[in-house]
Design a protein around this motif. Structure first.
Motif, PDB file in Angstrom:
ATOM      1  N   ALA A 184       0.867  -1.181   0.000  1.00  0.00           N
ATOM      2  CA  ALA A 184       0.000   0.000   0.000  1.00  0.00           C
ATOM      3  C   ALA A 184       0.902   1.228   0.000  1.00  0.00           C
ATOM      4  CB  ALA A 184      -0.921   0.007   1.217  1.00  0.00           C
ATOM      5  N   LEU A 185       0.767   2.051  -1.027  1.00  0.00           N
ATOM      6  CA  LEU A 185       1.561   3.269  -1.142  1.00  0.00           C
ATOM      7  C   LEU A 185       0.712   4.484  -0.810  1.00  0.00           C
ATOM      8  CD1 LEU A 185       3.565   2.651  -4.462  1.00  0.00           C
ATOM      9  CD2 LEU A 185       4.479   2.677  -2.129  1.00  0.00           C
ATOM     10  N   PHE A 186       1.287   5.403  -0.057  1.00  0.00           N
ATOM     11  CA  PHE A 186       0.597   6.640   0.283  1.00  0.00           C
ATOM     12  C   PHE A 186       1.392   7.824  -0.247  1.00  0.00           C
ATOM     13  CE2 PHE A 186      -0.623   3.416   3.352  1.00  0.00           C
ATOM     14  CZ  PHE A 186      -2.010   3.479   3.265  1.00  0.00           C
ATOM     15  N   ASN A 187       0.793   9.005  -0.173  1.00  0.00           N
ATOM     16  CA  ASN A 187       1.364  10.155  -0.856  1.00  0.00           C
ATOM     17  C   ASN A 187       2.800  10.450  -0.411  1.00  0.00           C
ATOM     18  OD1 ASN A 187       0.762  12.335  -2.790  1.00  0.00           O
ATOM     19  ND2 ASN A 187       1.204  13.655  -1.038  1.00  0.00           N
ATOM     20  N   ALA A 188       3.073  10.318   0.881  1.00  0.00           N
ATOM     21  CA  ALA A 188       4.422  10.631   1.366  1.00  0.00           C
ATOM     22  C   ALA A 188       5.468   9.772   0.674  1.00  0.00           C
ATOM     23  CB  ALA A 188       4.488  10.443   2.881  1.00  0.00           C
ATOM     24  N   ARG A 189       5.151   8.503   0.447  1.00  0.00           N
ATOM     25  CA  ARG A 189       6.097   7.606  -0.213  1.00  0.00           C
ATOM     26  C   ARG A 189       6.165   7.897  -1.705  1.00  0.00           C
ATOM     27  NH1 ARG A 189       8.723   2.605   0.945  1.00  0.00           N
ATOM     28  NH2 ARG A 189       9.748   1.930  -0.977  1.00  0.00           N
ATOM     29  N   MET A 190       5.034   8.209  -2.321  1.00  0.00           N
ATOM     30  CA  MET A 190       5.001   8.403  -3.771  1.00  0.00           C
ATOM     31  C   MET A 190       5.606   9.738  -4.210  1.00  0.00           C
ATOM     32  SD  MET A 190       1.379   6.626  -4.953  1.00  0.00           S
ATOM     33  CE  MET A 190       0.328   7.536  -3.829  1.00  0.00           C
ATOM     34  N   ARG A 191       6.004  10.579  -3.263  1.00  0.00           N
ATOM     35  CA  ARG A 191       6.691  11.821  -3.604  1.00  0.00           C
ATOM     36  C   ARG A 191       8.121  11.841  -3.071  1.00  0.00           C
ATOM     37  NH1 ARG A 191       4.352  16.972  -1.261  1.00  0.00           N
ATOM     38  NH2 ARG A 191       6.519  17.597  -1.046  1.00  0.00           N
ATOM     39  N   ASP A 192       8.525  10.762  -2.441  1.00  0.00           N
ATOM     40  CA  ASP A 192       9.822  10.696  -1.755  1.00  0.00           C
ATOM     41  C   ASP A 192      10.928  10.352  -2.748  1.00  0.00           C
ATOM     42  OD1 ASP A 192      11.926  10.421  -0.034  1.00  0.00           O
ATOM     43  OD2 ASP A 192      11.030   8.812   1.167  1.00  0.00           O
ATOM     44  N   THR A 193      11.828  11.289  -2.967  1.00  0.00           N
ATOM     45  CA  THR A 193      12.947  11.060  -3.887  1.00  0.00           C
ATOM     46  C   THR A 193      14.243  10.725  -3.151  1.00  0.00           C
ATOM     47  OG1 THR A 193      13.427  13.439  -3.921  1.00  0.00           O
ATOM     48  CG2 THR A 193      11.989  12.580  -5.658  1.00  0.00           C
ATOM     49  N   SER A 194      14.153  10.500  -1.843  1.00  0.00           N
ATOM     50  CA  SER A 194      15.366  10.221  -1.063  1.00  0.00           C
ATOM     51  C   SER A 194      15.752   8.751  -1.084  1.00  0.00           C
ATOM     52  CB  SER A 194      15.162  10.663   0.392  1.00  0.00           C
ATOM     53  OG  SER A 194      14.171   9.872   1.035  1.00  0.00           O
ATOM     54  N   LEU A 195      14.863   7.875  -1.547  1.00  0.00           N
ATOM     55  CA  LEU A 195      15.162   6.455  -1.599  1.00  0.00           C
ATOM     56  C   LEU A 195      16.122   6.155  -2.756  1.00  0.00           C
ATOM     57  CD1 LEU A 195      11.538   5.130  -1.048  1.00  0.00           C
ATOM     58  CD2 LEU A 195      13.406   5.106   0.609  1.00  0.00           C
ATOM     59  N   PRO A 196      16.810   5.011  -2.713  1.00  0.00           N
ATOM     60  CA  PRO A 196      17.700   4.650  -3.825  1.00  0.00           C
ATOM     61  C   PRO A 196      16.948   4.697  -5.158  1.00  0.00           C
ATOM     62  CG  PRO A 196      18.032   3.155  -1.982  1.00  0.00           C
ATOM     63  CD  PRO A 196      16.853   4.020  -1.617  1.00  0.00           C
ATOM     64  N   GLY A 197      17.558   5.347  -6.121  1.00  0.00           N
ATOM     65  CA  GLY A 197      16.930   5.511  -7.421  1.00  0.00           C
ATOM     66  C   GLY A 197      16.284   6.868  -7.600  1.00  0.00           C
ATOM     67  N   GLY A 198      15.961   7.543  -6.484  1.00  0.00           N
ATOM     68  CA  GLY A 198      15.423   8.900  -6.536  1.00  0.00           C
ATOM     69  C   GLY A 198      14.208   9.022  -7.435  1.00  0.00           C
ATOM     70  N   PRO A 199      14.139  10.075  -8.266  1.00  0.00           N
ATOM     71  CA  PRO A 199      12.990  10.286  -9.148  1.00  0.00           C
ATOM     72  C   PRO A 199      12.749   9.137 -10.128  1.00  0.00           C
ATOM     73  CG  PRO A 199      14.291  12.290  -8.977  1.00  0.00           C
ATOM     74  CD  PRO A 199      15.091  11.209  -8.322  1.00  0.00           C
ATOM     75  N   LEU A 200      13.819   8.444 -10.542  1.00  0.00           N
ATOM     76  CA  LEU A 200      13.630   7.331 -11.478  1.00  0.00           C
ATOM     77  C   LEU A 200      12.858   6.193 -10.835  1.00  0.00           C
ATOM     78  CD1 LEU A 200      17.078   7.151 -13.324  1.00  0.00           C
ATOM     79  CD2 LEU A 200      14.903   8.040 -14.183  1.00  0.00           C
ATOM     80  N   ARG A 201      13.065   5.996  -9.543  1.00  0.00           N
ATOM     81  CA  ARG A 201      12.307   4.970  -8.829  1.00  0.00           C
ATOM     82  C   ARG A 201      10.812   5.277  -8.875  1.00  0.00           C
ATOM     83  NH1 ARG A 201      14.227   1.987  -3.829  1.00  0.00           N
ATOM     84  NH2 ARG A 201      12.382   0.920  -2.976  1.00  0.00           N
ATOM     85  N   LEU A 202      10.486   6.574  -8.689  1.00  0.00           N
ATOM     86  CA  LEU A 202       9.086   6.979  -8.764  1.00  0.00           C
ATOM     87  C   LEU A 202       8.557   6.851 -10.180  1.00  0.00           C
ATOM     88  CD1 LEU A 202       9.114  10.187  -6.510  1.00  0.00           C
ATOM     89  CD2 LEU A 202       8.752   7.803  -5.846  1.00  0.00           C
ATOM     90  N   ALA A 203       9.353   7.253 -11.155  1.00  0.00           N
ATOM     91  CA  ALA A 203       8.902   7.241 -12.545  1.00  0.00           C
ATOM     92  C   ALA A 203       8.615   5.823 -13.043  1.00  0.00           C
ATOM     93  CB  ALA A 203       9.933   7.911 -13.446  1.00  0.00           C
ATOM     94  N   PHE A 204       9.448   4.885 -12.637  1.00  0.00           N
ATOM     95  CA  PHE A 204       9.317   3.544 -13.186  1.00  0.00           C
ATOM     96  C   PHE A 204       8.437   2.619 -12.352  1.00  0.00           C
ATOM     97  CE2 PHE A 204      12.857   4.893 -15.762  1.00  0.00           C
ATOM     98  CZ  PHE A 204      12.666   4.212 -16.959  1.00  0.00           C
ATOM     99  N   VAL A 205       8.394   2.812 -11.024  1.00  0.00           N
ATOM    100  CA  VAL A 205       7.712   1.814 -10.202  1.00  0.00           C
ATOM    101  C   VAL A 205       6.818   2.402  -9.121  1.00  0.00           C
ATOM    102  CG1 VAL A 205       8.024  -0.283  -8.807  1.00  0.00           C
ATOM    103  CG2 VAL A 205       9.691   0.280 -10.565  1.00  0.00           C
ATOM    104  N   GLU A 206       7.244   3.447  -8.409  1.00  0.00           N
ATOM    105  CA  GLU A 206       6.582   3.801  -7.157  1.00  0.00           C
ATOM    106  C   GLU A 206       5.959   5.191  -7.128  1.00  0.00           C
ATOM    107  OE1 GLU A 206       9.333   3.020  -3.995  1.00  0.00           O
ATOM    108  OE2 GLU A 206       9.153   0.833  -4.202  1.00  0.00           O
ATOM    109  N   GLY A 207       5.787   5.828  -8.279  1.00  0.00           N
ATOM    110  CA  GLY A 207       5.069   7.086  -8.314  1.00  0.00           C
ATOM    111  C   GLY A 207       3.568   6.856  -8.368  1.00  0.00           C
ATOM    112  N   GLN A 208       2.810   7.957  -8.577  1.00  0.00           N
ATOM    113  CA  GLN A 208       1.349   7.811  -8.663  1.00  0.00           C
ATOM    114  C   GLN A 208       0.933   6.954  -9.868  1.00  0.00           C
ATOM    115  OE1 GLN A 208       2.626  10.594  -7.404  1.00  0.00           O
ATOM    116  NE2 GLN A 208       1.307  11.324  -5.752  1.00  0.00           N
ATOM    117  N   PHE A 209       1.534   7.239 -11.024  1.00  0.00           N
ATOM    118  CA  PHE A 209       1.217   6.474 -12.243  1.00  0.00           C
ATOM    119  C   PHE A 209       2.526   6.126 -12.953  1.00  0.00           C
ATOM    120  CE2 PHE A 209      -2.599   8.866 -11.262  1.00  0.00           C
ATOM    121  CZ  PHE A 209      -3.564   7.872 -11.350  1.00  0.00           C
TER     122      PHE A 209
END
Length: 393
Positions: A184-209
């Motif tokens: 279950a992903l929530f907004n705080a996680r889906m905007r967090d760029t501090s994890l390994p991979g940064g924005p690319l992690r969000l873009a490919f797997v863990e962002g909103q879409f």
């Protein structure tokens, strides 16, 4: 480049949110596609606005109210509609431009519009800091990315595009498992760029879409667009039957394993990510993607069956919303996510009445549809769609 005047060709009107034109289409079928985009706009706005405005009573949630709960459920169809129609419209745009431009010019047009749409996504990130970070990945980013790569997609046959869509779904399971993405992903996680991979992690797997799995809908939409251009509408219904069968089979497997009728190891990672279905699609897996895509294809099939009988008067309001979809997406987020927090308005999750909430939602929807119909006389000049065409060439 399509003209910015109020009366370009019909095919222009069927372009996606990422290639919206100011067309006043003559084809009722394409009017229906515009109206579907209008439906997506309405579903998106009513879900967001009710969630951002309504403050439930003590020990209740927004889902405690049946009307607002229905709004939340219906809103889940908005993004799948946008993404599928973006792929569909990209194919129709390519089909039209083949008689006007060289292959290289078409590729440049697609890439520029895709990049321009991604820049709109970045602008929305910056204008709504309460929701997004600069590295967030929302539906605009996804559609822009997919369209920027359309020079590749347009060279692939239908079977390859559908196969690639299935590969994206399979890759989603693998990537979510590899990254140990929360279930279950929530907004705080889906905007967090501090994890390994940064924005690319969000873009490919863990962002909103993220690209995995939502790119699959765009690719399927491109195939559907080709079928529509070729007059092969029955294939849309056939694809809906396939996605329903696959999605329902995965969902049934999840139900049966939860009841002990199938091996328990299917509830372990990564298998559970393949079959799991839940109310939220953050993060989305193959089962929910296939079921949502089925709903979109059924709606599209119903619109195509209307053909020459599309109601030009009663449907004009939804068409107007559809032709200003990008403008309204950006505008309603800024107004009801950011400006509603200002002390002078004090509306952010501060409306205690369901009736008042619904009045604001429908009042805003009717007002924007009416203004969009008036705006058509000026060719939607200076709107987000108009700017996108200018930037995209």
């Amino acid at each position: 480049m399509p003209s910015a005047s109020p009366s370009p060709t019909a095919t222009d009107a069927a372009t996606p949110t990422s290639a919206v034109t100011t067309a006043a289409p003559t084809s009722s079928r394409l009017l229906g596609i515009d109206a579907l985009r209008g439906l997506a706009v309405f579903l998106m706005m009513e879900q967001h606005m009710s969630m951002w405005l309504y403050h439930p009573p003590p020990r209740k949630t927004i889902l405690s109210d049946p009307v607002l709960a229905a709004f939340q459920a219906g809103g889940g169809v908005a993004a799948p509609l946008f993404i599928t129609l973006a792929g569909l419209g990209t194919s129709l745009l390519i089909d039209k431009q083949l008689t006007r431009r060289t292959g290289g010019a078409i590729d440049l047009l697609l890439a520029r519009r895709g990049v321009a749409l991604m820049l709109f996504g970045l602008l929305l990130n910056l204008l709504t800091p309460s929701w997004f970070s600069p590295g967030s990945w929302f539906v605009l980013h996804l559609m822009g990315f997919a369209m920027a790569l359309a020079p590749i997609w347009r060279r692939l046959p239908n079977a390859a595009l559908l196969g690639l869509a299935l590969a994206v779904l399979a890759g989603t399971v693998a990537l979510q498992s590899w990254l140990d993405t929360p279930f279950a992903l929530f907004n705080a996680r889906m905007r967090d760029t501090s994890l390994p991979g940064g924005p690319l992690r969000l873009a490919f797997v863990e962002g909103q879409f993220p690209i995995f799995p939502w790119l699959s809908m765009f690719l399927s939409g491109m195939v559907v667009g080709r079928w529509i251009a070729a007059g092969q509408r029955a294939r849309v219904r056939a694809l809906a039957a396939v996605t329903l069968t696959l999605g329902a089979s995965l969902a049934l497997a999840y139900y049966l394993v939860s009841k002990g009728a199938l091996p328990h190891w299917l509830l372990q990672d990564p298998w559970v990510r393949l079959i799991r279905v839940r109310g939220s699609f953050y993060p989305a897996g193959p089962a929910i993607i296939l079921l949502l895509h089925t709903v979109v294809l059924i709606l599209l099939g119903l619109v195509l069956r209307l053909d020459g009988r599309w109601p030009r008067t009663s449907g004009a309001w939804m068409v107007a919303l559809g032709r200003t979809s990008l403008t309204l997406l950006i505008l309603h987020v800024i107004v009801f996510r950011e400006l509603s927090r200002l002390p002078i308005l004090d509306l952010w999750q501060n409306v205690h009445s369901t009736t008042t909430t619904l009045a604001i939602v429908f009042g805003w929807t009717l007002a924007t549809a009416w203004l969009a119909r008036l705006w058509e006389r000026a060719g939607y000049r200076f709107g987000a769609e108009w700017l996108l065409r200018k930037a995209g060439g």
